[in-house]
Design an enzyme around this catalytic site. Structure first.
Site, PDB file in Angstrom:
ATOM      1  CG  HIS A  64      -1.950   1.009   1.303  1.00 37.73           C
ATOM      2  ND1 HIS A  64      -3.172   0.799   1.895  1.00 37.73           N
ATOM      3  CD2 HIS A  64      -1.982   2.301   0.868  1.00 37.73           C
ATOM      4  CE1 HIS A  64      -3.905   1.904   1.815  1.00 37.73           C
ATOM      5  NE2 HIS A  64      -3.190   2.832   1.203  1.00 37.73           N
ATOM      6  CG  LEU A  67       4.889   4.615  -5.717  1.00 39.10           C
ATOM      7  CD1 LEU A  67       5.348   3.545  -6.701  1.00 39.10           C
ATOM      8  CD2 LEU A  67       6.056   5.059  -4.833  1.00 39.10           C
ATOM      9  CG  HIS A 183     -10.347   4.405   2.390  1.00 37.70           C
ATOM     10  ND1 HIS A 183      -9.254   5.233   2.400  1.00 37.70           N
ATOM     11  CD2 HIS A 183     -11.277   5.024   3.157  1.00 37.70           C
ATOM     12  CE1 HIS A 183      -9.505   6.291   3.155  1.00 37.70           C
ATOM     13  NE2 HIS A 183     -10.731   6.196   3.619  1.00 37.70           N
ATOM     14  CG  ASP A 324      -2.257   5.012   3.785  1.00 42.19           C
ATOM     15  OD1 ASP A 324      -2.226   5.332   2.571  1.00 42.19           O
ATOM     16  OD2 ASP A 324      -3.132   5.421   4.568  1.00 42.19           O
TER      17      ASP A 324
HETATM   18  O1  DOR Z   1      -4.353   9.677   4.766  1.00 46.05           O
HETATM   19  C1  DOR Z   1      -4.521   9.122   3.688  1.00 46.05           C
HETATM   20  N1  DOR Z   1      -3.890   9.556   2.590  1.00 46.05           N
HETATM   21  N2  DOR Z   1      -5.361   8.091   3.616  1.00 46.05           N
HETATM   22  C2  DOR Z   1      -5.713   7.540   2.443  1.00 46.05           C
HETATM   23  O2  DOR Z   1      -6.467   6.596   2.443  1.00 46.05           O
HETATM   24  C3  DOR Z   1      -5.209   8.115   1.177  1.00 46.05           C
HETATM   25  C4  DOR Z   1      -3.915   8.809   1.401  1.00 46.05           C
HETATM   26  C5  DOR Z   1      -3.475   9.671   0.232  1.00 46.05           C
HETATM   27  O3  DOR Z   1      -3.576   9.221  -0.909  1.00 46.05           O
HETATM   28  O4  DOR Z   1      -2.989  10.772   0.465  1.00 46.05           O
END
Ligand code: DOR
Length: 447
Positions: A64, A67, A183, A324
């Protein structure tokens, strides 16, 4: 082809093979050649990485990772994100599809995989969107994306809010064999919430998100996984109630897996005060309060939730750590808490954060390494995450006891957004080897 490498004298922990002993690891032609007893004679012609006093493990796998390429290259690129991954000890990352455009068709996926091959410092795998444009309305062509090589489907950043669409996606997961990674956040409950609901949110005057925003959807998805016999993976599990729901689902033999992030096993909602987890003594807020680098989705939770997530990791209810990693530009965070983007740039601090429960005696180092190597490899169904002979020569050398201070300006990631700036972590990545090449050495910039 690179020169062969001998990583000598370290404590080799390879959970997939049940190895935990002093050994040398020999790498040749981009593959693991052998794990031999230490101290052994280093064969001639091998470059030596002296791992005496360190732990040697398979390179970490992150299922997860954001990028940001294509479309959001001001936040991160595949080149910078994978260089950061190498610094964090990761040799495989899975790119989340919340790019612009989204990875919702075969050519978008092929682009990410190609740039990953051309510019990636480590292995890049791709996750496809569940719905077109991640808009939650129409399913992508799942079979086409599976053929393009995605390892799963997710609208991450957004939930698949429509229960019947989730049901259909899980039904198709039976056909592709690939997981639906949700999610889990019920938007009608989360509303405009900015952080975990509770006393601290009230003190700060921020709208709170109740933990049920997550657990309601976790329960929904488990029910739908049972209905469809589909393959469900729950992203960034963060509350006690969600952990308990997954534990019950596993006891019933459902095809449900889950991940937890480094921040949800190590820091709490109190960090929003900006005092590294402390609460202001006299209740008076300091200038550090409303640290936007703590704004993340799901939000930082209570200590009780952190404890439940760590227990879940320890007993295997939560299968794996996934970062994440969510890099953002400075402008996305230098604003009010309400306006700030969600996310923490954490792939370079992941190991140190995950060592917090290990040093507290709540999780064993062996279990942590299993959750970062063998478990995600099983999830991917790939010959990765182990030092078996013939597997890719992906290795990390770790110093679990080394304390270091987090300096975001030294991150390889473009995202400097971490609440850990200036704090100390205990647990450091010393060397990362990907496909037989040294791609990171602590303190040394490897081009
Ligand atoms: O805090 C988060 N940022 N949670 C997510 O599910 C997506 C992620 C993001 O893409 O910035």
């Amino acid at each position: 082809m690179s020169r062969p490498i001998a990583i000598t004298g370290g404590r080799v922990i390879d959970p997939a093979q049940g190895i935990d002993r002093l050994a040398d690891v020999l790498l040749k032609d981009g593959l693991v050649e052998a794990v031999t007893d230490a101290p052994g004679d280093t064969p001639e012609g091998y470059d030596v990485v002296d791992a005496t006093g360190f732990v040697v493990a398979p390179g970490f796998i992150d299922i997860h990772t954001h990028l940001r390429e294509p479309g959001l290259e001001h936040k991160e690129t595949i080149a910078t994100g994978t260089r950061a991954a190498a610094a964090g000890g990761f040799t495989t990352v899975c790119a989340m599809p919340n790019t612009e455009p989204a990875q919702d068709n075969a050519s978008a996926v092929e682009f990410v995989l190609r740039i990953g091959r051309e510019r990636g410092v480590v292995r890049v795998l791709a996750i496809g969107a569940v719905t077109l444009g991640r808009a939650g309305v129409q399913l992508v062509e799942m079979a086409e994306l599976a053929e393009a090589g995605v390892i799963g489907f997710s609208d991450d950043g957004n939930p698949v809010a429509d229960p019947n669409l989730m049901r259909q996606a899980l039904t198709y997961s039976q056909v592709t064999g690939l997981p639906i990674i949700n999610h889990c956040e019920e938007p009608s409950i989360a509303g405009a919430g900015q952080m975990q609901m509770g006393v601290i949110a009230s003190h700060l005057g921020l709208a709170g998100v109740p933990p049920e925003a997550e657990s309601v959807m976790v329960e929904r998805d488990i029910a739908l996984a049972e209905l469809t016999a589909g393959r469900l993976h729950i992203a960034h599990l963060s509350t006690r109630r969600s952990v308990e729901a997954v534990r019950r689902a596993k006891e019933r033999g459902l095809r449900v897996t889950a991940e937890a992030t480094p921040h949800h096993v190590s820091i709490t909602e109190a960090w929003v005060y900006g005092l590294a987890g402390a609460t202001p003594d006299d209740g008076a807020l300091t200038i550090a309060a409303y640290d936007t680098n703590t704004k993340v989705n799901p939000p930082l939770r209570t200590q009780d939730d952190v404890d439940a997530v760590v227990e879940g990791l320890a007993d295997g209810t939560i299968d794996m750590i996934a970062t994440d990693h969510a890099p953002h530009a400075t402008v996305d965070k230098e604003c009010t808490y309400q306006e700030a983007a969600h996310g923490i740039s954490n792939i370079e601090t992941a190991f140190g954060s995950c060592m917090v429960p290990v040093h507290a005696g709540r999780l064993s180092l062996e279990a942590l390494i299993e959750r970062m190597t063998a478990a995600p490899a099983r999830f991917l169904g790939m010959d990765l995450g182990s030092l078996k002979p013939g597997f890719p020569a992906d290795v990390v050398v770790l110093d679990p006891a080394a304390a270091w201070s987090v300096d975001p300006s030294a991150f390889f990631s473009k995202g400097k957004n971490t609440p850990l700036a200036g704090t100390s972590l205990k647990g450091r990545v010393m060397t990362t080897v990907y496909a037989g090449e040294v791609v990171h050495e602590a303190g040394v910039h490897v081009a």
